[in-house]
Design a protein around this motif. Structure first.
Motif, mmCIF file in Angstrom:
data_model
loop_
_atom_site.group_PDB
_atom_site.id
_atom_site.type_symbol
_atom_site.label_atom_id
_atom_site.label_comp_id
_atom_site.label_asym_id
_atom_site.label_seq_id
_atom_site.Cartn_x
_atom_site.Cartn_y
_atom_site.Cartn_z
ATOM 1 N N LEU A 20 -7.035 -2.009 -10.613
ATOM 2 C CA LEU A 20 -7.422 -2.322 -11.988
ATOM 3 C C LEU A 20 -6.463 -1.706 -12.989
ATOM 4 C CD1 LEU A 20 -11.276 -1.919 -11.744
ATOM 5 C CD2 LEU A 20 -10.028 -4.017 -12.160
ATOM 6 N N TYR A 24 -5.693 -3.367 -16.593
ATOM 7 C CA TYR A 24 -6.586 -2.792 -17.608
ATOM 8 C C TYR A 24 -6.714 -1.299 -17.369
ATOM 9 C CZ TYR A 24 -7.981 -7.589 -18.235
ATOM 10 O OH TYR A 24 -7.967 -8.927 -18.447
ATOM 11 N N GLU A 26 -8.294 0.817 -19.187
ATOM 12 C CA GLU A 26 -9.605 1.378 -19.540
ATOM 13 C C GLU A 26 -10.573 1.271 -18.368
ATOM 14 O OE1 GLU A 26 -8.116 -1.085 -20.982
ATOM 15 O OE2 GLU A 26 -9.392 -2.870 -21.101
ATOM 16 N N TYR A 27 -10.453 0.186 -17.578
ATOM 17 C CA TYR A 27 -11.335 0.086 -16.413
ATOM 18 C C TYR A 27 -11.046 1.219 -15.436
ATOM 19 C CZ TYR A 27 -12.916 -4.531 -17.757
ATOM 20 O OH TYR A 27 -13.486 -5.572 -18.427
ATOM 21 N N LEU A 30 -12.683 4.382 -16.668
ATOM 22 C CA LEU A 30 -14.143 4.346 -16.486
ATOM 23 C C LEU A 30 -14.504 4.463 -15.013
ATOM 24 C CD1 LEU A 30 -15.333 1.675 -19.045
ATOM 25 C CD2 LEU A 30 -16.129 4.006 -18.828
ATOM 26 N N LEU A 31 -13.751 3.760 -14.171
ATOM 27 C CA LEU A 31 -14.080 3.771 -12.744
ATOM 28 C C LEU A 31 -13.868 5.167 -12.167
ATOM 29 C CD1 LEU A 31 -15.124 1.840 -10.703
ATOM 30 C CD2 LEU A 31 -12.819 1.268 -10.022
ATOM 31 N N ILE B 11 -18.602 -2.387 -10.697
ATOM 32 C CA ILE B 11 -17.641 -2.222 -11.791
ATOM 33 C C ILE B 11 -16.303 -2.833 -11.402
ATOM 34 C CG2 ILE B 11 -16.304 -0.477 -13.009
ATOM 35 C CD1 ILE B 11 -18.732 1.272 -13.059
ATOM 36 N N VAL B 14 -16.522 -6.579 -11.621
ATOM 37 C CA VAL B 14 -16.443 -7.090 -12.994
ATOM 38 C C VAL B 14 -15.001 -7.063 -13.458
ATOM 39 C CG1 VAL B 14 -17.018 -6.520 -15.372
ATOM 40 C CG2 VAL B 14 -18.787 -6.494 -13.635
ATOM 41 N N GLY B 15 -14.299 -5.969 -13.148
ATOM 42 C CA GLY B 15 -12.908 -5.852 -13.593
ATOM 43 C C GLY B 15 -12.049 -6.963 -13.033
ATOM 44 N N ILE B 18 -12.916 -10.334 -14.616
ATOM 45 C CA ILE B 18 -12.350 -10.466 -15.961
ATOM 46 C C ILE B 18 -10.858 -10.768 -15.844
ATOM 47 C CG2 ILE B 18 -11.903 -9.213 -18.095
ATOM 48 C CD1 ILE B 18 -14.779 -9.654 -17.885
ATOM 49 N N THR B 38 -12.199 -9.797 -22.527
ATOM 50 C CA THR B 38 -11.845 -8.429 -22.133
ATOM 51 C C THR B 38 -12.785 -7.441 -22.799
ATOM 52 O OG1 THR B 38 -9.588 -9.228 -22.155
ATOM 53 C CG2 THR B 38 -9.897 -6.864 -22.009
ATOM 54 N N GLY B 41 -16.089 -7.476 -21.175
ATOM 55 C CA GLY B 41 -16.027 -6.781 -19.886
ATOM 56 C C GLY B 41 -16.070 -5.283 -20.062
ATOM 57 N N VAL B 42 -15.318 -4.794 -21.064
ATOM 58 C CA VAL B 42 -15.294 -3.342 -21.278
ATOM 59 C C VAL B 42 -16.683 -2.852 -21.648
ATOM 60 C CG1 VAL B 42 -14.430 -1.567 -22.823
ATOM 61 C CG2 VAL B 42 -12.871 -3.246 -21.885
ATOM 62 N N VAL B 45 -18.949 -2.782 -18.530
ATOM 63 C CA VAL B 45 -18.610 -1.686 -17.612
ATOM 64 C C VAL B 45 -18.978 -0.355 -18.244
ATOM 65 C CG1 VAL B 45 -16.659 -0.497 -16.562
ATOM 66 C CG2 VAL B 45 -16.819 -2.956 -16.432
ATOM 67 N N PHE B 46 -18.808 -0.245 -19.549
ATOM 68 C CA PHE B 46 -19.145 0.992 -20.241
ATOM 69 C C PHE B 46 -20.630 1.301 -20.081
ATOM 70 C CE2 PHE B 46 -17.359 3.198 -24.264
ATOM 71 C CZ PHE B 46 -17.260 4.349 -23.531
#
Lengths: 127, 66
Positions: A20, A24, A26-27, A30-31, B11, B14-15, B18, B38, B41-42, B45-46
């Motif tokens: 990821l 991205y 940010e994913y 978060l992950l 998660i 989903v990533g 997306i 996007t 999606g954020v 996931v958040f």
């Protein structure tokens, strides 16, 4: 303890995070936070048993229990500050990580002051 | 331990989803939808991550007596 369980989860999540991170960031952040929380959630459950063992030993040695609870609080704050700081460093936000760790240090200092005062009083009473 | 692992895969799923949808959107020429997707999606996931982290914080607070 099932170290293989933690190793498996970490490796799988590592691959997912690198997958990821390319597109991205940010994913990935978060992950990594969620994986850290998931693993630590299980470890902290085990830690509770250790803490009860320590409190039992402390009672046996007639150590004052609120000193011990301060020690555990300090450990908790230090651990959480480290946890957040590492996640910030993963996301290349060193400034943020330092600020969080500074906050942790100040909170720990606040917790340590009563213990220091108590020690000083004991020492002064001797002289 | 299983619910946490499911969460991690959710998660990541989903990533990746997306990611794929964005590529399709870019080819279809609708870039604004890609960007909106996007953001959605954020947010999703958040929300999922916050629930897990909140459970973790409660556990730490209970154990260390913070």
């Amino acid at each position: 303890m099932d170290i293989l369980l933690f190793l498996g989860i970490t490796l799988v999540s590592l691959v997912l995070i690198t997958l990821l991170r390319r597109e991205y960031k940010e994913y990935a952040v978060l992950l990594s936070a969620v994986v850290g929380a998931a693993i630590m959630l299980r470890l902290v459950g085990r830690l509770a048993e250790l803490i009860t063992a320590f409190t039992y030993l402390a009672e046996k040695a007639q150590i004052d229990s609120d000193y011990l609870s301060t020690i555990f609080k300090v450990m908790g704050v230090a651990y959480l500050a480290g946890f957040g700081g590492q996640i910030c460093r993963d996301a290349d936000e060193n400034a943020l990580a330092l600020k969080l760790e500074l906050a942790g240090k100040i909170i720990i200092l606040f917790m340590a002051v009563p213990v220091m005062v108590a020690i000083l009083e004991i020492v002064l009473r001797i002289f | 331990m299983m619910p946490e692992v499911d969460l991690i895969f959710k998660i990541a799923g989903v990533g990746v989803l997306i990611l794929l949808l964005n590529i399709l959107f870019k080819q279809a020429g609708k870039d604004e939808y890609a960007y909106i997707l996007t953001l959605v999606g954020v947010v999703v996931v958040f929300i999922v991550a916050i629930q897990m982290i909140q459970r973790f914080f409660q556990e730490v607070r209970a154990v260390f007596g913070l």
